[in-house]
Design an enzyme around this catalytic site. Structure first.
Site, PDB file in Angstrom:
ATOM      1  N   ASP A  90       0.994  -1.538  -0.067  1.00  0.00           N
ATOM      2  CA  ASP A  90       0.019   0.542  -0.235  1.00  0.00           C
ATOM      3  C   ASP A  90       1.062   1.313   0.324  1.00  0.00           C
ATOM      4  O   ASP A  90       1.754   1.245   0.855  1.00  0.00           O
ATOM      5  CB  ASP A  90      -0.950  -0.083   1.474  1.00  0.00           C
ATOM      6  CG  ASP A  90      -2.088   2.057   1.188  1.00  0.00           C
ATOM      7  OD1 ASP A  90      -2.366   1.355   0.275  1.00  0.00           O
ATOM      8  OD2 ASP A  90      -2.497   1.606   2.319  1.00  0.00           O
ATOM      9  N   GLY A 189      -8.549   8.570   6.649  1.00  0.00           N
ATOM     10  CA  GLY A 189      -8.648   9.313   8.060  1.00  0.00           C
ATOM     11  C   GLY A 189     -10.345   8.438   8.114  1.00  0.00           C
ATOM     12  O   GLY A 189     -10.691   7.925   7.936  1.00  0.00           O
ATOM     13  N   HIS A 216      -9.803   5.148  -2.075  1.00  0.00           N
ATOM     14  CA  HIS A 216      -9.043   4.923  -0.563  1.00  0.00           C
ATOM     15  C   HIS A 216      -9.522   5.761   0.109  1.00  0.00           C
ATOM     16  O   HIS A 216     -10.409   6.317  -0.493  1.00  0.00           O
ATOM     17  CB  HIS A 216      -7.460   5.498  -1.205  1.00  0.00           C
ATOM     18  CG  HIS A 216      -6.854   4.628  -1.632  1.00  0.00           C
ATOM     19  ND1 HIS A 216      -5.092   4.681  -0.804  1.00  0.00           N
ATOM     20  CD2 HIS A 216      -7.006   4.050  -2.941  1.00  0.00           C
ATOM     21  CE1 HIS A 216      -4.539   3.569  -1.847  1.00  0.00           C
ATOM     22  NE2 HIS A 216      -5.036   3.951  -2.783  1.00  0.00           N
ATOM     23  N   GLY A 217      -9.423   5.443   1.410  1.00  0.00           N
ATOM     24  CA  GLY A 217     -10.138   6.498   2.566  1.00  0.00           C
ATOM     25  C   GLY A 217     -11.654   5.709   2.292  1.00  0.00           C
ATOM     26  O   GLY A 217     -12.628   6.850   3.159  1.00  0.00           O
ATOM     27  N   ASN A 238     -10.167   0.895   0.070  1.00  0.00           N
ATOM     28  CA  ASN A 238      -9.252   0.804   0.701  1.00  0.00           C
ATOM     29  C   ASN A 238      -9.650   0.880   2.560  1.00  0.00           C
ATOM     30  O   ASN A 238     -10.505   1.798   2.624  1.00  0.00           O
ATOM     31  CB  ASN A 238      -8.291   1.349   0.849  1.00  0.00           C
ATOM     32  CG  ASN A 238      -6.720   0.535  -0.447  1.00  0.00           C
ATOM     33  OD1 ASN A 238      -7.657  -0.396  -1.529  1.00  0.00           O
ATOM     34  ND2 ASN A 238      -5.302   1.540  -0.536  1.00  0.00           N
ATOM     35  N   VAL A 239      -9.384  -0.450   3.489  1.00  0.00           N
ATOM     36  CA  VAL A 239      -9.880   0.678   4.745  1.00  0.00           C
ATOM     37  C   VAL A 239      -8.304   0.416   5.812  1.00  0.00           C
ATOM     38  O   VAL A 239      -8.264  -0.692   5.163  1.00  0.00           O
ATOM     39  CB  VAL A 239     -10.836  -0.882   5.257  1.00  0.00           C
ATOM     40  CG1 VAL A 239     -11.693  -0.251   6.527  1.00  0.00           C
ATOM     41  CG2 VAL A 239     -12.846  -0.449   4.770  1.00  0.00           C
ATOM     42  N   ALA A 240      -9.018   1.143   6.155  1.00  0.00           N
ATOM     43  CA  ALA A 240      -7.584   0.969   8.039  1.00  0.00           C
ATOM     44  C   ALA A 240      -7.827   1.892   8.654  1.00  0.00           C
ATOM     45  O   ALA A 240      -7.476   1.260   9.901  1.00  0.00           O
ATOM     46  CB  ALA A 240      -5.817   2.320   6.796  1.00  0.00           C
TER      47      ALA A 240
HETATM   48 ZN   LIG Z   1      -5.101   4.846   0.374  1.00  0.00          ZN
END
Ligand SMILES: [Zn+2]
Length: 295
Positions: A90, A189, A216-217, A238-240
């Site tokens: 990533d 975030g 993303h995000g 995408n998951v964070a």
């Molecule tokens: Zn990202």
């Protein structure tokens, strides 16, 4: 074999997974892991839900685990999975990290040169595609910069940072990337206010290029906006941040409940379960749950 996903316990790249998702109008969740148990949490959730899965690690997590250990951990998790597992790098900002990961056995990488000029982004991405192709590795790149929610320039969409459909077409044509991360008002975030994704822009990008599109995000994106993005053509989300928050909240709770006597492994066992629950929730939301019917 069209639309038929396979699992043989080996790590695979993005292409087959995103192709199936595109054809069947669902999206693959891509989840950041940082150690053995978060890798297991991602894969165990995938197994339980019969979902193919993308596990990712990037510059924020690699200092903890290291590149070689990341491959070993992912391989060991995939062996037990019984569903297709992709290992993806990533947000690499530098060629050197991509080269190290390709060498170490990553089947899929992202080069993020989105903060560079259009021509410099093409130049660096093309260099990455060349070394990746030589090893059969898939490449995601980014055009238009997806910022952070605490970056006021980006939140709510600053026109200068959003992806241009015409540039997206030219970028994909010239670089030959396997997936393109787009900036359509999304941010990394946890959102401090409701994001408003620019669906007209997303549709125009979809019409301009056939490359699989990545959002993303994902954390905190309202469900109806996710569904609309998938309907238009996003096939990887995408998951964070939600994972990080769930993990830390579980550790804090375990420590608080133990009155100074919490055994560290017990706190991490609870954190792993909380992490897996978030992954499972996203697999249901994105529609990847139940998609792996093979063996
Ligand atoms: Zn990202």
């Amino acid at each position: 074999m069209r639309g038929k996903l396979m699992s043989n316990g080996e790590l695979i790249g993005l292409t087959e997974l995103l192709k199936d998702a595109c054809e069947k109008r669902y999206a693959m969740g891509a989840f950041n892991f940082c150690n053995a148990e978060t890798a297991q949490a991602v894969v165990e959730a995938a197994s339980a839900l019969r979902s193919p899965v993308i596990m990712m690690i990037g510059p924020m997590e690699i200092p903890l685990l290291g590149v070689r250990a990341a491959v070993d951990v992912a391989k060991s998790a995939a062996r037990e999975a019984g569903v297709p597992v992709c290992l993806h790098l990533d947000h690499a900002y530098e060629y050197e990290l991509v080269a190290e990961c390709v060498e170490a056995g990553f089947p899929s990488v992202m080069i993020d040169a989105s903060r560079m000029t259009f021509e410099d982004n093409i130049r660096l991405t093309t260099r990455v595609v060349e070394i990746a192709r030589a090893k059969g590795v898939d490449v995601e790149a980014e055009l238009g910069a997806v910022g952070r929610v605490d970056d006021s320039v980006v939140e709510g969409g600053n026109a200068t940072s959003l992806t241009s459909p015409a540039e997206a077409a030219e970028f994909c044509e010239r670089t030959g990337v396997d997936a393109l991360a787009v900036a359509i008002g999304n941010a990394h975030g946890v959102y401090t206010r409701r994001p408003e994704l620019d669906f007209d822009r997303l549709q125009a990008i979809r019409d301009a290029t056939s490359a699989p599109l990545v959002l993303h995000g994902g954390s905190g994106t309202p469900l109806e906006q996710l569904r609309r993005a998938i309907e238009i053509g996003v096939s990887k989300v995408n998951v964070a941040s939600e994972l990080s928050r769930a993990y830390l909240t579980a550790v804090e709770k375990a420590v608080a409940n133990g009155n100074g006597k919490t055994w560290y492994a017990q706190a991490l066992i609870e954190a792993k379960a909380a992490f897996a629950a978030v992954v499972a929730d996203w697999m249901n939301k994105l529609g990847s749950a139940g998609r792996f019917l093979g063996s």
